[in-house]
Each structure stands twice: as C-alpha cells, then as structure tokens.
Design a protein around this motif. Structure first.
Motif, PDB file in Angstrom:
ATOM      1  N   ILE A 138      -0.103  -0.427   3.903  1.00 18.12           N
ATOM      2  CA  ILE A 138       1.055   0.436   3.325  1.00 18.12           C
ATOM      3  C   ILE A 138       1.222   0.370   1.835  1.00 18.12           C
ATOM      4  CG2 ILE A 138       3.617   0.477   3.307  1.00 18.12           C
ATOM      5  CD1 ILE A 138       3.561  -0.981   5.846  1.00 18.12           C
ATOM      6  N   LEU A 139       0.930  -0.716   1.214  1.00 22.21           N
ATOM      7  CA  LEU A 139       0.923  -0.958  -0.069  1.00 22.21           C
ATOM      8  C   LEU A 139      -0.096  -0.257  -0.908  1.00 22.21           C
ATOM      9  CD1 LEU A 139       2.381  -4.398  -0.357  1.00 22.21           C
ATOM     10  CD2 LEU A 139       3.895  -2.447  -1.336  1.00 22.21           C
ATOM     11  N   THR A 140      -1.162  -0.110  -0.163  1.00 27.99           N
ATOM     12  CA  THR A 140      -2.296   0.602  -0.738  1.00 27.99           C
ATOM     13  C   THR A 140      -1.941   2.275  -0.884  1.00 27.99           C
ATOM     14  OG1 THR A 140      -3.951  -0.900  -0.290  1.00 27.99           O
ATOM     15  CG2 THR A 140      -4.884   1.164  -0.399  1.00 27.99           C
ATOM     16  N   ALA A 141      -1.509   2.694   0.401  1.00 20.00           N
ATOM     17  CA  ALA A 141      -1.205   4.039   0.403  1.00 20.00           C
ATOM     18  C   ALA A 141      -0.102   4.483  -0.570  1.00 20.00           C
ATOM     19  CB  ALA A 141      -0.594   4.408   1.807  1.00 20.00           C
ATOM     20  N   LEU A 142       0.663   3.494  -1.161  1.00 19.52           N
ATOM     21  CA  LEU A 142       1.731   3.690  -1.973  1.00 19.52           C
ATOM     22  C   LEU A 142       1.210   3.561  -3.504  1.00 19.52           C
ATOM     23  CD1 LEU A 142       4.929   1.544  -0.571  1.00 19.52           C
ATOM     24  CD2 LEU A 142       4.708   4.158  -0.777  1.00 19.52           C
ATOM     25  N   GLY A 143      -0.179   3.050  -3.539  1.00 20.98           N
ATOM     26  CA  GLY A 143      -0.812   2.857  -4.886  1.00 20.98           C
ATOM     27  C   GLY A 143      -0.626   1.538  -5.629  1.00 20.98           C
ATOM     28  N   TYR A 144      -0.155   0.765  -4.836  1.00 18.91           N
ATOM     29  CA  TYR A 144      -0.192  -0.960  -5.408  1.00 18.91           C
ATOM     30  C   TYR A 144      -1.569  -1.477  -4.820  1.00 18.91           C
ATOM     31  CZ  TYR A 144       4.563   0.397  -6.028  1.00 18.91           C
ATOM     32  OH  TYR A 144       5.664   1.057  -6.788  1.00 18.91           O
ATOM     33  N   ALA A 145      -1.797  -2.754  -5.446  1.00 23.81           N
ATOM     34  CA  ALA A 145      -2.865  -3.460  -5.254  1.00 23.81           C
ATOM     35  C   ALA A 145      -2.373  -4.487  -3.928  1.00 23.81           C
ATOM     36  CB  ALA A 145      -3.235  -4.528  -6.333  1.00 23.81           C
ATOM     37  N   ASP A 146      -3.462  -4.961  -3.455  1.00 25.15           N
ATOM     38  CA  ASP A 146      -3.298  -5.671  -2.379  1.00 25.15           C
ATOM     39  C   ASP A 146      -2.490  -6.987  -2.817  1.00 25.15           C
ATOM     40  OD1 ASP A 146      -3.567  -8.048  -0.527  1.00 25.15           O
ATOM     41  OD2 ASP A 146      -5.860  -7.567  -0.192  1.00 25.15           O
ATOM     42  N   PRO A 147      -1.363  -7.192  -2.065  1.00 22.63           N
ATOM     43  CA  PRO A 147      -0.246  -8.287  -2.544  1.00 22.63           C
ATOM     44  C   PRO A 147      -0.928  -9.606  -2.240  1.00 22.63           C
ATOM     45  CG  PRO A 147       0.265  -7.329  -0.603  1.00 22.63           C
ATOM     46  CD  PRO A 147      -0.891  -6.485  -1.040  1.00 22.63           C
ATOM     47  N   TYR A 148      -2.075  -9.627  -1.535  1.00 22.52           N
ATOM     48  CA  TYR A 148      -2.425 -10.964  -1.279  1.00 22.52           C
ATOM     49  C   TYR A 148      -3.687 -11.268  -1.950  1.00 22.52           C
ATOM     50  CZ  TYR A 148       0.944 -10.907   2.303  1.00 22.52           C
ATOM     51  OH  TYR A 148       2.046 -10.814   3.019  1.00 22.52           O
ATOM     52  N   SER A 149      -4.263 -10.421  -2.941  1.00 26.42           N
ATOM     53  CA  SER A 149      -5.493 -10.722  -3.868  1.00 26.42           C
ATOM     54  C   SER A 149      -5.178 -11.167  -5.073  1.00 26.42           C
ATOM     55  CB  SER A 149      -5.895  -9.222  -4.104  1.00 26.42           C
ATOM     56  OG  SER A 149      -7.021  -9.258  -5.208  1.00 26.42           O
TER      57      SER A 149
END
Length: 153
Positions: A138-149
């Motif tokens: 979901i976050l990648t599709a929204l243009g954000y980085a992997d939150p767990y990276s």
C-alpha cells in the motif's frame, strides 16, 4: 453491490504538524481497498500524549501513550471504527527512526485501518508477515518507502 463510499471524520485535538484531510483520505482509501473495493465510516482523531496515555491505559491496560489505537466496530458490509493517533509519539518515533514525518503518519494510518479490518500482527509471526506485506504494498503504491526498511530517506 458493496459500497465504496468513505465517510471520514478527522479531528485535530492536538496542535502538532499534522497531515491534511486529503492526505488522510488517500491513505485510508488505499488501506480500505486492500482486499478489494469497500467502504467505510471512520474517524481519525489526533491526540496529545496525555489523552493518548489515558486511552491506552483505559482500553489496553498499558500506561503509556502509543502511536495509534484502533477501535473497530464492524467490518462488514463496510468498515466502521475509530483511529486515535498520538501526534507527539509519532513525531518522536519519526525523528528517532530517521523517517520523514509524513511517511510515518501514512504508515500508521494504513496500519490502523488494517486493524479496523481485522488484521492483527499480535496474533503471531504469520499474521504479522501478512499485515506488513499489505503495509509495504500500500505504502509503495502511495509513493512512500518501505516502513520496515532501515533506509527511509
């Protein structure tokens, strides 16, 4: 036919640097559609540390402010529930983790909306993996980085 209508209420009880309603709507919509199009009646309330701690203590028995609390009321035919986001905790976490504040808010709204739909990372490793995979997608599709990276910049 399942309704895709999203009735979203946003309450700003904290005066921090908070995301705007259109951002919150986009994040909520993306998380609602994780298993296919669906509607929702959701309230997102941004609170200060005192209110966050009180609610976490009263509803979870944990005497500290946490980043997001989810209160699901119904998941079918539409998702109904409340999210409480503790702005000071989110700001502190973003700074400590070196994440952009907007990205951390996006992650926690997505995370909370998944909880409203019945996803629960506390039920074991497989449940956590499924939930985290949804969050990443979901976050990648929204243009954000992997939150767990570790690399958030």
């Amino acid at each position: 036919m399942i309704s895709r209508r999203l009735d979203l209420s946003v309450q700003y009880a904290s005066h921090a640097d908070l995301p705007a309603r259109p951002q919150i709507r986009a994040w909520t919509r993306a998380a609602l559609d994780v298993d296919g199009p669906r509607g929702g009646q959701i309230t997102v309330r941004f609170v200060d540390a005192e209110e966050g701690q009180q609610l976490n203590r009263d509803y979870r028995g944990k005497d500290y402010a946490t980043n997001v609390l989810s209160f699901p009321y119904d998941a079918e035919p539409v998702v109904r529930g409340d999210l409480l986001v503790c702005a000071p905790v989110v700001e502190r976490e973003a700074a400590e983790q070196g994440k952009p504040l907007e990205a951390h808010y996006a992650h926690l709204i997505v995370h909370g909306v998944l909880h409203l739909q019945g996803y629960d990372h506390e039920l074991g490793a497989e449940h956590a993996r499924v939930m985290e995979d949804h969050e990443r997608r979901i976050l990648t599709a929204l243009g954000y980085a992997d939150p767990y990276s570790a690399d958030q910049e």
